[in-house]
Design a protein around this motif. Sequence first.
Motif, mmCIF file in Angstrom:
data_model
loop_
_atom_site.group_PDB
_atom_site.id
_atom_site.type_symbol
_atom_site.label_atom_id
_atom_site.label_comp_id
_atom_site.label_asym_id
_atom_site.label_seq_id
_atom_site.Cartn_x
_atom_site.Cartn_y
_atom_site.Cartn_z
ATOM 1 N N LYS A 284 0.802 -1.233 0.000
ATOM 2 C CA LYS A 284 0.000 0.000 0.000
ATOM 3 C C LYS A 284 0.828 1.273 0.000
ATOM 4 O O LYS A 284 0.486 2.246 -0.636
ATOM 5 N N GLU A 285 1.934 1.276 0.771
ATOM 6 C CA GLU A 285 2.639 2.553 0.970
ATOM 7 C C GLU A 285 4.083 2.312 1.389
ATOM 8 O O GLU A 285 4.510 1.163 1.501
ATOM 9 N N THR A 286 4.787 3.413 1.621
ATOM 10 C CA THR A 286 6.140 3.334 2.181
ATOM 11 C C THR A 286 6.099 3.948 3.574
ATOM 12 O O THR A 286 5.910 5.159 3.710
ATOM 13 N N PRO A 287 6.261 3.127 4.617
ATOM 14 C CA PRO A 287 6.271 3.693 5.971
ATOM 15 C C PRO A 287 7.477 4.624 6.160
ATOM 16 O O PRO A 287 8.407 4.609 5.351
ATOM 17 N N ALA A 288 7.466 5.373 7.265
ATOM 18 C CA ALA A 288 8.568 6.302 7.546
ATOM 19 C C ALA A 288 9.866 5.531 7.743
ATOM 20 O O ALA A 288 9.855 4.345 8.088
ATOM 21 N N LEU A 289 10.991 6.221 7.545
ATOM 22 C CA LEU A 289 12.303 5.561 7.623
ATOM 23 C C LEU A 289 12.519 4.873 8.973
ATOM 24 O O LEU A 289 13.004 3.739 9.022
ATOM 25 N N ASN A 290 12.134 5.544 10.065
ATOM 26 C CA ASN A 290 12.346 4.939 11.379
ATOM 27 C C ASN A 290 11.619 3.615 11.523
ATOM 28 O O ASN A 290 12.116 2.667 12.107
ATOM 29 N N ARG A 291 10.412 3.590 10.969
ATOM 30 C CA ARG A 291 9.615 2.345 11.018
ATOM 31 C C ARG A 291 10.315 1.251 10.194
ATOM 32 O O ARG A 291 10.388 0.098 10.615
ATOM 33 N N LYS B 250 4.163 5.945 -3.137
ATOM 34 C CA LYS B 250 2.989 6.762 -3.468
ATOM 35 C C LYS B 250 3.436 8.124 -3.986
ATOM 36 O O LYS B 250 2.706 8.794 -4.690
ATOM 37 N N THR B 251 4.629 8.514 -3.595
ATOM 38 C CA THR B 251 5.217 9.757 -4.110
ATOM 39 C C THR B 251 6.641 9.446 -4.538
ATOM 40 O O THR B 251 7.218 8.437 -4.104
ATOM 41 N N VAL B 252 7.201 10.307 -5.351
ATOM 42 C CA VAL B 252 8.584 10.096 -5.789
ATOM 43 C C VAL B 252 9.514 10.119 -4.571
ATOM 44 O O VAL B 252 10.503 9.386 -4.502
ATOM 45 N N GLU B 253 9.180 10.948 -3.571
ATOM 46 C CA GLU B 253 10.023 11.067 -2.369
ATOM 47 C C GLU B 253 10.141 9.734 -1.621
ATOM 48 O O GLU B 253 11.128 9.481 -0.932
ATOM 49 N N ASP B 254 9.126 8.868 -1.731
ATOM 50 C CA ASP B 254 9.192 7.575 -1.036
ATOM 51 C C ASP B 254 10.440 6.786 -1.431
ATOM 52 O O ASP B 254 10.970 5.992 -0.649
ATOM 53 N N ASN B 255 10.904 7.012 -2.669
ATOM 54 C CA ASN B 255 12.123 6.322 -3.115
ATOM 55 C C ASN B 255 13.297 6.632 -2.193
ATOM 56 O O ASN B 255 14.131 5.776 -1.918
ATOM 57 N N LEU B 256 13.325 7.863 -1.715
ATOM 58 C CA LEU B 256 14.450 8.274 -0.868
ATOM 59 C C LEU B 256 14.473 7.471 0.431
ATOM 60 O O LEU B 256 15.532 7.179 0.981
ATOM 61 N N ILE B 257 13.281 7.119 0.906
ATOM 62 C CA ILE B 257 13.209 6.385 2.174
ATOM 63 C C ILE B 257 13.863 5.010 2.024
ATOM 64 O O ILE B 257 14.710 4.612 2.831
ATOM 65 N N THR B 258 13.494 4.272 0.968
ATOM 66 C CA THR B 258 14.079 2.920 0.827
ATOM 67 C C THR B 258 15.574 3.024 0.497
ATOM 68 O O THR B 258 16.360 2.185 0.938
ATOM 69 N N PRO C 208 23.422 -8.843 7.719
ATOM 70 C CA PRO C 208 22.747 -9.468 6.573
ATOM 71 C C PRO C 208 22.784 -8.554 5.352
ATOM 72 O O PRO C 208 22.836 -7.334 5.493
ATOM 73 N N GLU C 209 22.762 -9.181 4.193
ATOM 74 C CA GLU C 209 22.648 -8.385 2.967
ATOM 75 C C GLU C 209 21.275 -7.728 2.960
ATOM 76 O O GLU C 209 20.339 -8.241 3.586
ATOM 77 N N ILE C 210 21.135 -6.642 2.227
ATOM 78 C CA ILE C 210 19.833 -5.957 2.154
ATOM 79 C C ILE C 210 19.398 -5.851 0.686
ATOM 80 O O ILE C 210 20.215 -5.620 -0.206
ATOM 81 N N ILE C 211 18.098 -6.082 0.486
ATOM 82 C CA ILE C 211 17.475 -5.764 -0.803
ATOM 83 C C ILE C 211 16.364 -4.790 -0.459
ATOM 84 O O ILE C 211 15.503 -5.111 0.365
ATOM 85 N N SER C 212 16.399 -3.601 -1.026
ATOM 86 C CA SER C 212 15.318 -2.667 -0.733
ATOM 87 C C SER C 212 15.083 -1.719 -1.900
ATOM 88 O O SER C 212 16.026 -1.254 -2.546
ATOM 89 N N PHE C 213 13.813 -1.500 -2.199
ATOM 90 C CA PHE C 213 13.412 -0.554 -3.249
ATOM 91 C C PHE C 213 11.911 -0.363 -3.135
ATOM 92 O O PHE C 213 11.253 -1.022 -2.316
ATOM 93 N N CYS C 214 11.372 0.536 -3.955
ATOM 94 C CA CYS C 214 9.914 0.756 -3.983
ATOM 95 C C CYS C 214 9.318 0.127 -5.235
ATOM 96 O O CYS C 214 9.912 0.191 -6.316
ATOM 97 N N MET C 215 8.110 -0.410 -5.078
ATOM 98 C CA MET C 215 7.339 -0.894 -6.234
ATOM 99 C C MET C 215 6.447 0.236 -6.748
ATOM 100 O O MET C 215 6.328 1.280 -6.117
ATOM 101 N N GLY C 216 5.789 -0.040 -7.880
ATOM 102 C CA GLY C 216 4.791 0.894 -8.401
ATOM 103 C C GLY C 216 5.364 1.838 -9.438
ATOM 104 O O GLY C 216 6.581 1.918 -9.634
ATOM 105 N N ASP C 217 4.444 2.567 -10.115
ATOM 106 C CA ASP C 217 4.840 3.483 -11.185
ATOM 107 C C ASP C 217 5.843 4.530 -10.715
ATOM 108 O O ASP C 217 6.682 4.978 -11.464
ATOM 109 N N LYS C 218 5.705 4.918 -9.436
ATOM 110 C CA LYS C 218 6.589 5.982 -8.940
ATOM 111 C C LYS C 218 7.853 5.429 -8.277
ATOM 112 O O LYS C 218 8.644 6.181 -7.728
#
Length: 523
Positions: free
Chosen positions: A135-142, A165-173, A185-195
Amino acid sequence: MICIPITSRTNKEALHAVERSCRFADFIELRMDLIGEGNLDQLISAVRNNYGLVKIIVTCRKKEEAARAGSAVRVKSAVQNTREKIALLQEAIELGADFIDIELAEGQKAIKELKSLCAKRGGKTKIIVSYHNLKETPALNRLKEIFRQCAKFKPAIVKIVTTAKTVEDNLITLNLISYARKSSPEIISFCMGDKGGISRAIAPFLGSYLSFATLGKEGQSAPGQYTVSEMDQFRDWFNGRRKTPLAPVLSLGRSLPKNYVLLGNPVGQSLSPLMHNAALQKMGIEENYSAFCVQDIGGAMDGLRGMNIRGASVTIPFKVPVMQYLDDIDDDALEIGAVNTIVNNNGRLNGYNTDWLGVMLTLKKAMTIRNKTFVIVGAGGTAQAAAYGIIKEGGFPLIVNRTMEKGKILSRKLNCPFYPLSEAGRIKADCLINTTSVGMNPQRDKSPVAAETLAGYKYVMDVIYNPLKTKLLADAEKQGCKILSGVDMFVHQGAQQLRLWTGKEPPRTLMKKVILERLTKIG
Ligand code: ATR
């Protein structure tokens, strides 16, 4: 490193996809929830036998956990609950998969159980603990807290994927990657969706362990996934080996698709343009709807994308053949086996069926469907759509068709009785629905069944709307049946299309009014 998810509809197709993908991928992810009747043993062997160095991830998401993209909506989830999922992942460990992916949400017990099985088997299989937010990108702390929860299990990889949900969400991941790189551990992180494209493109350069990409435009396992070739272009661009900006980045700023088309053959007599244009005008949408007589439906699909057309209605004879050209097909249309509506989501074509809703809304206004019996005359796409809705609402369809073979095939599929058209008079049921073209203008004096056949029915519905009162409906009225005209179905299926295209409620009364006026004029 590139991971190609395998999402094919059948095991056979998946084996082919593995064969092709292994040439390009560092990792193959077997999405066992999406591969229809997938045989894990065969699929793992196919990778091992041909491409020893390609690593295998086995993933099996429950339906509610899977992002709806590509074939993600095409196949029903292979697993219904945690127990089945764990059993499948255990099988993957037994078969020596390199990684299994388990959601954090499955809980401590499940994750620990799988970890200890991995250890028992010599630690060949490693664990990815994942978190997906559709649904969304939670805040960085979360997200940092979620990362720490995942890392507690000491997996080889933590995967945290959210929806932008916004382009800025990319910055969080992307920030999360920098944070996670400080732990083991290794990390895999990114945002899904058109944005989310920006994070997919940049994450590998910040140290995200894997990038998920597809071979071609098909086979996405999550929205926004790029192709392998697009990911290569990104790499070249970031490394300064490519000067021109990339198509995927440009597409973020592309103007929204506009306008609507009807695709069929023939389309000259269709009243859809009249109805849709009247509705669009009333809804204050300055776009239009026009009919195209099509020879090549595959070419027409390229046209939809290329001309940035927002939506299409599909009619005879393309409702079934069009399915192979679409990126997504929703569950109802898939089960019915026909698509009459396409939504263009920035180049991804999604298929729906609104015919069944048209039939259901018409029937429901007149009667209750539960526990009633319905004779459906015809065994084509419309018959299938009607039967699908009736079964869904707890009614019982019976198929009556001119051609035995076609009727029997449908009745077997629906698990309901079949009668040849010549025996229609023998059947007793609550409602009869004609889905054939018999009686359509100019064949006004024809009816698919003899008038006396109708005597026992309380309701008779015709999907034909031109003429307004077909011979079938006129006969039924004389026999004392309540009659349901095809106009209502036509309006409802069209209104559902407009809802899918615009997200707004269409003016059904006006749509019916313009159709009735035109039909009265035609006479
Ligand atoms: P749709 O997808 O719109 O339902 P279709 O797949 O061509 O169209 O199916 C039309 C149905 O109407 C078929 O079941 C067809 O019967 P057959 O299976 O015998 O072909 C039926 N139909 C068409 N013309 C008919 C006619 N003159 N008499 C009886 N049934 C007819």
